[in-house]
Design an enzyme around this catalytic site. Structure first.
Site, PDB file in Angstrom:
ATOM      1  N   TYR A  33       0.824  -1.194   0.000  1.00 50.86           N
ATOM      2  CA  TYR A  33       0.000   0.000   0.000  1.00 50.86           C
ATOM      3  C   TYR A  33       0.870   1.261   0.000  1.00 50.86           C
ATOM      4  CZ  TYR A  33      -2.339   4.054   1.201  1.00 50.86           C
ATOM      5  OH  TYR A  33      -2.731   5.352   1.141  1.00 50.86           O
ATOM      6  N   ASP A  42       1.709   2.972   7.274  1.00 51.92           N
ATOM      7  CA  ASP A  42       0.276   2.674   7.120  1.00 51.92           C
ATOM      8  C   ASP A  42       0.109   1.244   6.614  1.00 51.92           C
ATOM      9  OD1 ASP A  42      -2.445   2.694   6.666  1.00 51.92           O
ATOM     10  OD2 ASP A  42      -2.439   4.499   5.418  1.00 51.92           O
ATOM     11  N   HIS A  65      -2.861  -0.186   6.210  1.00 46.97           N
ATOM     12  CA  HIS A  65      -4.075  -0.154   5.386  1.00 46.97           C
ATOM     13  C   HIS A  65      -4.983  -1.350   5.638  1.00 46.97           C
ATOM     14  CE1 HIS A  65      -5.669   2.366   1.931  1.00 46.97           C
ATOM     15  NE2 HIS A  65      -5.126   3.211   2.768  1.00 46.97           N
ATOM     16  N   GLU A 110      -0.186   2.776  11.507  1.00 49.93           N
ATOM     17  CA  GLU A 110      -1.563   3.131  11.160  1.00 49.93           C
ATOM     18  C   GLU A 110      -2.361   1.950  10.641  1.00 49.93           C
ATOM     19  OE1 GLU A 110      -1.716   6.279   8.265  1.00 49.93           O
ATOM     20  OE2 GLU A 110      -3.807   5.849   7.786  1.00 49.93           O
ATOM     21  N   GLU A 165      -9.380   6.565   9.851  1.00 49.09           N
ATOM     22  CA  GLU A 165      -9.830   7.193   8.602  1.00 49.09           C
ATOM     23  C   GLU A 165     -11.090   6.513   8.061  1.00 49.09           C
ATOM     24  OE1 GLU A 165      -6.133   6.433   6.413  1.00 49.09           O
ATOM     25  OE2 GLU A 165      -7.321   5.426   4.899  1.00 49.09           O
ATOM     26  N   ASP A 225      -7.665  13.039  -1.240  1.00 52.27           N
ATOM     27  CA  ASP A 225      -9.125  12.950  -1.360  1.00 52.27           C
ATOM     28  C   ASP A 225      -9.813  13.737  -0.236  1.00 52.27           C
ATOM     29  OD1 ASP A 225      -8.319  11.061   0.500  1.00 52.27           O
ATOM     30  OD2 ASP A 225      -9.248   9.352  -0.520  1.00 52.27           O
TER      31      ASP A 225
HETATM   32  O1  LIG Z   1      -3.621   7.355   5.314  1.00 53.71           O
HETATM   33  C1  LIG Z   1      -3.769   7.635   4.129  1.00 53.71           C
HETATM   34  O2  LIG Z   1      -3.481   8.735   3.655  1.00 53.71           O
HETATM   35  C2  LIG Z   1      -4.343   6.607   3.188  1.00 53.71           C
HETATM   36  O3  LIG Z   1      -4.799   5.519   3.900  1.00 53.71           O
HETATM   37  C3  LIG Z   1      -5.455   7.218   2.394  1.00 53.71           C
HETATM   38  O4  LIG Z   1      -6.440   7.531   3.283  1.00 53.71           O
HETATM   39  C4  LIG Z   1      -6.105   6.352   1.384  1.00 53.71           C
HETATM   40  O5  LIG Z   1      -5.183   6.159   0.387  1.00 53.71           O
HETATM   41  C5  LIG Z   1      -7.352   6.976   0.831  1.00 53.71           C
HETATM   42  O6  LIG Z   1      -7.114   8.305   0.540  1.00 53.71           O
HETATM   43 MG   LIG Z   2      -4.278   5.600   5.932  1.00 52.37          MG
END
Ligand SMILES: O=C(O)[C@@H](O)[C@H](O)[C@H](O)CO
Ligand SMILES: [Mg+2]
Length: 421
Positions: free
Chosen positions: A178, A225, A227, A251, A277, A331
């Protein structure tokens, strides 16, 4: 004066002046290729309007329809200063509450009303929240590469540019680690040649951090992260294997379905956990903070309903000894990024802010978009968010339905099973 709003949904109290909401609409634009949704609330006062982030990139059209069809009719004619009542009205009138579509739509109106409140008061929103408890928000930035060396080269560039906190991601042998580029497969015999392997991920990630501690300055904070792809036991294995490298946070070790297992992962290792998130209600965030699941709460604040609920979560975090790390990658619209920073500088519980470098097209569409300087984010001093929208420029960057939903369902294991993105 007495209130003159339409009988339906009107507040049963007099309001203090004549200003009313004239129109509410969602604007969708993709200047950096990522669909952003922003709500614009116009008032009866010429030139007085507010902007709020309602960005749900993968389902932007549903949010747009929700705002334009369901929420505009509730709010038009109402006094814009009753923010708490209006966001509760928007939630309760649907009877079923929560979820990312509903909460992003409500966040759009919530943040737009805070923007209007700031403009009317002549104050930036952070000052309406009680004012600064710090000068600026320290941020982290993402470094990722196909190889460990590539990741660390990028990290060194960020260090040279002034960042103190860097998230490191590297491709795993089977394909998309990721946050790092896809890598040609090393599983030629597998049913899915370009798959993801938890086993190889658990093996590679400590190597990345061992190399980082060898080659990056010792005072740089490192983040990672996962994920949401591990089981609770795998999460413990990863956290313990990363202990020598002093991570700032680790994370999303577990998917939302298993968040009730976070306390045991947290108890098994001193590595601080950051989660949130994927929270899609204020209650989700409250449970993570209150029940000992996190060291850092990192909700995407529009997904829990906007600034109004997020400031409650920030206050709860302060009382529980948890810190904030609000979600803020590409995003998130620049309005959402400004809302994050307003909370960051006014919350005692602030821990770190995820940083994103907006491109020049985004600055063109949203004049006043914040820029990170030497790793620091500082709020605008102009009233409200201090960010505008150029509607003609926004229209030059239409959003597509596809792309980001493919990304979000683009990971499979080497046996072909779909994996969390
Ligand atoms: O922690 C982060 O920035 C990633 O997990 C993004 O939230 C994910 O790629 C969706 O935007
Ligand atoms: Mg993230």
């Amino acid at each position: 004066m007495t209130q003159e709003t339409p009988a339906t949904f009107a507040q049963p109290w007099p309001v203090r002046d004549e200003i009313r909401i004239r129109s509410v609409r969602a604007i969708v634009t993709a200047p950096q290729g990522i669909p952003l949704v922003v709500v614009k609330i116009d008032t009866t006062e010429p030139g007085l309007y507010g902007l709020g982030c309602a960005t749900f990139t993968q389902r932007w059209k549903a949010v747009q329809t929700f705002v334009d069809e369901h929420l505009a009719r509730l709010l038009t004619g109402r006094y814009p200063g009753d923010i708490g009542d209006l966001v509760r009205l928007a939630g309760f009138s649907g009877y079923w509450r929560g979820g990312p579509v509903t909460n992003n739509a409500i966040s759009g109106i919530d943040q737009a009303l805070w923007d209007i409140a700031g403009k009317r008061a002549g104050m930036p929103v952070y000052e309406l929240l009680g004012g600064k408890v710090r000068a600026a928000a320290d941020t982290y930035i993402h470094a990722g590469g196909i190889t460990i060396d590539q990741t660390l080269e990028q990290a060194k560039e960020f260090v040279a540019q002034g960042w103190r906190h860097i998230r490191l991601q590297v491709s795993t042998p089977g394909g998309g680690g990721y946050g790092a580029p896809q890598l040609a497969t090393l599983y030629p015999g597998a049913p899915y040649r370009n798959g993801w392997s938890a086993r190889d991920y658990l093996r590679t990630t400590p190597d990345l951090f061992a190399a980082a501690r060898q080659s990056l300055p010792d005072n740089i904070e490192l983040l990672h992260d996962v994920h949401s792809r591990l089981t609770p036991k795998e999460a413990v294995v990863l956290a313990r294997s990363l202990e020598p490298y002093r991570l700032f946070f680790l994370e999303d070790v577990l998917p939302p379905e298993h968040w009730d297992r976070l306390p045991e992962v947290r108890a098994a290792s001193p590595v601080p956990l950051a989660v949130g998130e994927l929270t899609t209600s204020m209650g989700d965030a409250v449970r993570l903070v209150r029940d000992g699941g996190v060291d850092f709460i990192r909700s995407h604040i529009s997904d829990i309903g906007g600034l109004t609920p997020a400031r409650k979560v920030a206050d709860l975090a302060e009382l529980c000894g948890v810190r904030t790390a609000w979600h803020g990658p590409g995003d998130t619209s620049p309005i959402g990024a400004a809302a994050n920073v307003a909370l960051d500088v006014s919350s005692v519980a602030f821990g770190i802010q995820e940083g994103h470098i907006y491109d020049e097209a985004t600055h063109e569409v949203f004049p006043g978009t914040l820029r990170i300087v030497d790793g620091w984010l500082t709020p605008n001093e102009a009233p409200g968010w201090g960010i505008d929208i150029d509607l003609e420029a926004a229209a030059r960057y239409p959003a597509q339905l596809s792309g980001h939903d493919e990304w979000a369902a683009g990971v499979r294991r080497i046996d072909g099973a779909l994996e969390a993105p």
